[in-house]
Structure formats: structure tokens, C-alpha cells
Design a protein around this motif. Sequence first.
Motif, PDB file in Angstrom:
ATOM      1  N   ASP A  23       1.096  -0.978   0.786  1.00 39.71           N
ATOM      2  CA  ASP A  23       2.419  -0.392   0.692  1.00 39.71           C
ATOM      3  C   ASP A  23       2.297   1.103   0.426  1.00 39.71           C
ATOM      4  O   ASP A  23       1.539   1.522  -0.448  1.00 39.71           O
ATOM      5  CB  ASP A  23       3.208  -1.079  -0.424  1.00 39.71           C
ATOM      6  N   ARG A  24       3.039   1.889   1.157  1.00 38.52           N
ATOM      7  CA  ARG A  24       2.969   3.345   1.038  1.00 38.52           C
ATOM      8  C   ARG A  24       3.220   3.811  -0.386  1.00 38.52           C
ATOM      9  O   ARG A  24       2.545   4.709  -0.884  1.00 38.52           O
ATOM     10  CB  ARG A  24       3.994   3.990   1.960  1.00 38.52           C
ATOM     11  N   ASP A  25       4.182   3.204  -1.070  1.00 37.73           N
ATOM     12  CA  ASP A  25       4.539   3.665  -2.408  1.00 37.73           C
ATOM     13  C   ASP A  25       3.438   3.385  -3.431  1.00 37.73           C
ATOM     14  O   ASP A  25       3.256   4.155  -4.373  1.00 37.73           O
ATOM     15  CB  ASP A  25       5.872   3.045  -2.837  1.00 37.73           C
ATOM     16  N   VAL A  26       2.689   2.310  -3.220  1.00 36.92           N
ATOM     17  CA  VAL A  26       1.556   2.000  -4.101  1.00 36.92           C
ATOM     18  C   VAL A  26       0.465   3.055  -3.920  1.00 36.92           C
ATOM     19  O   VAL A  26      -0.078   3.585  -4.892  1.00 36.92           O
ATOM     20  CB  VAL A  26       1.016   0.578  -3.817  1.00 36.92           C
ATOM     21  N   LEU A  27       0.162   3.364  -2.646  1.00 39.87           N
ATOM     22  CA  LEU A  27      -0.850   4.382  -2.378  1.00 39.87           C
ATOM     23  C   LEU A  27      -0.386   5.751  -2.870  1.00 39.87           C
ATOM     24  O   LEU A  27      -1.172   6.505  -3.443  1.00 39.87           O
ATOM     25  CB  LEU A  27      -1.179   4.438  -0.886  1.00 39.87           C
ATOM     26  N   LEU A  28       0.887   6.063  -2.700  1.00 34.79           N
ATOM     27  CA  LEU A  28       1.418   7.349  -3.159  1.00 34.79           C
ATOM     28  C   LEU A  28       1.271   7.502  -4.669  1.00 34.79           C
ATOM     29  O   LEU A  28       0.829   8.546  -5.160  1.00 34.79           O
ATOM     30  CB  LEU A  28       2.885   7.502  -2.756  1.00 34.79           C
ATOM     31  N   ALA A  29       1.596   6.467  -5.417  1.00 36.28           N
ATOM     32  CA  ALA A  29       1.472   6.521  -6.877  1.00 36.28           C
ATOM     33  C   ALA A  29       0.010   6.719  -7.286  1.00 36.28           C
ATOM     34  O   ALA A  29      -0.294   7.520  -8.182  1.00 36.28           O
ATOM     35  CB  ALA A  29       2.042   5.253  -7.505  1.00 36.28           C
ATOM     36  N   ALA A  30      -0.892   6.008  -6.616  1.00 32.60           N
ATOM     37  CA  ALA A  30      -2.322   6.140  -6.926  1.00 32.60           C
ATOM     38  C   ALA A  30      -2.822   7.535  -6.568  1.00 32.60           C
ATOM     39  O   ALA A  30      -3.609   8.127  -7.318  1.00 32.60           O
ATOM     40  CB  ALA A  30      -3.123   5.079  -6.183  1.00 32.60           C
ATOM     41  N   TYR A  31      -2.357   8.088  -5.447  1.00 32.67           N
ATOM     42  CA  TYR A  31      -2.786   9.433  -5.041  1.00 32.67           C
ATOM     43  C   TYR A  31      -2.244  10.493  -5.990  1.00 32.67           C
ATOM     44  O   TYR A  31      -2.967  11.418  -6.365  1.00 32.67           O
ATOM     45  CB  TYR A  31      -2.354   9.721  -3.602  1.00 32.67           C
ATOM     46  N   ARG A  32      -1.005  10.339  -6.398  1.00 32.92           N
ATOM     47  CA  ARG A  32      -0.443  11.310  -7.349  1.00 32.92           C
ATOM     48  C   ARG A  32      -1.227  11.324  -8.653  1.00 32.92           C
ATOM     49  O   ARG A  32      -1.500  12.376  -9.220  1.00 32.92           O
ATOM     50  CB  ARG A  32       1.032  11.006  -7.601  1.00 32.92           C
ATOM     51  N   ARG A  33      -1.598  10.147  -9.126  1.00 29.90           N
ATOM     52  CA  ARG A  33      -2.401  10.077 -10.354  1.00 29.90           C
ATOM     53  C   ARG A  33      -3.777  10.695 -10.118  1.00 29.90           C
ATOM     54  O   ARG A  33      -4.303  11.425 -10.956  1.00 29.90           O
ATOM     55  CB  ARG A  33      -2.512   8.629 -10.835  1.00 29.90           C
TER      56      ARG A  33
END
Length: 94
Positions: free
Chosen positions: A35-45
Motif C-alpha cells: 500500500d502506498r501509504d504504508v510505504l510513504l509512512a516508512a519513507y518519511r520516518r
Amino acid sequence: MEYQYPIDYTWSTDEIVDVIHFFECIEKAYENGIDRDVLLAAYRRFKEIVPGKAQEKTIFNEFEEVSGYTSYQAVKALKETSSGQKIKVAPKRK
């Protein structure tokens, strides 16, 4: 897969765990999609821990060397998709 993730031993335990989680998300993007939002959260962190482009590139290259997965391609796909979409990255052809 059996390999070591690229980590900086000056990071805290929580930061190491979060960076490993990010790379696990990259693996999922290649293997089954994520899911894009899961990857986005991980990338932001990940970017909170590794804010510099040069260090990011070094770590991405180290990860690609041991895993065969290109983090850059997954992040590029992340930036090209909308919220709620699934990201599936095609492996590099040899």
C-alpha cells in the motif's frame, strides 16, 4: 532472504528498527506490492533518520548490493502514485 541491512551503528535502537522496517517495505514493493501509504509512512520516518541525499544514496546502494532491490525505483513509484493505491515494482531485467 538472508542478508544484513545497511545500518549506522550511531543510530538508536528505535531508528535501526525503523530503517529495517523501511527496507522490509521496499522488499514488499517488489515481491507482492505494498500500500502506498504504508510505504510513504516508512519513507518519511527513514528521511527523519537519514535526512541527507548523499547518505540516502549510499544506504540505498548498499541495500541494492546485498538484496538486489533498488530502493530508488520504489520511492520513485511512491511519488508517482496517489493515496490508497498499491505499489508493485518490477524487478530489474538482467
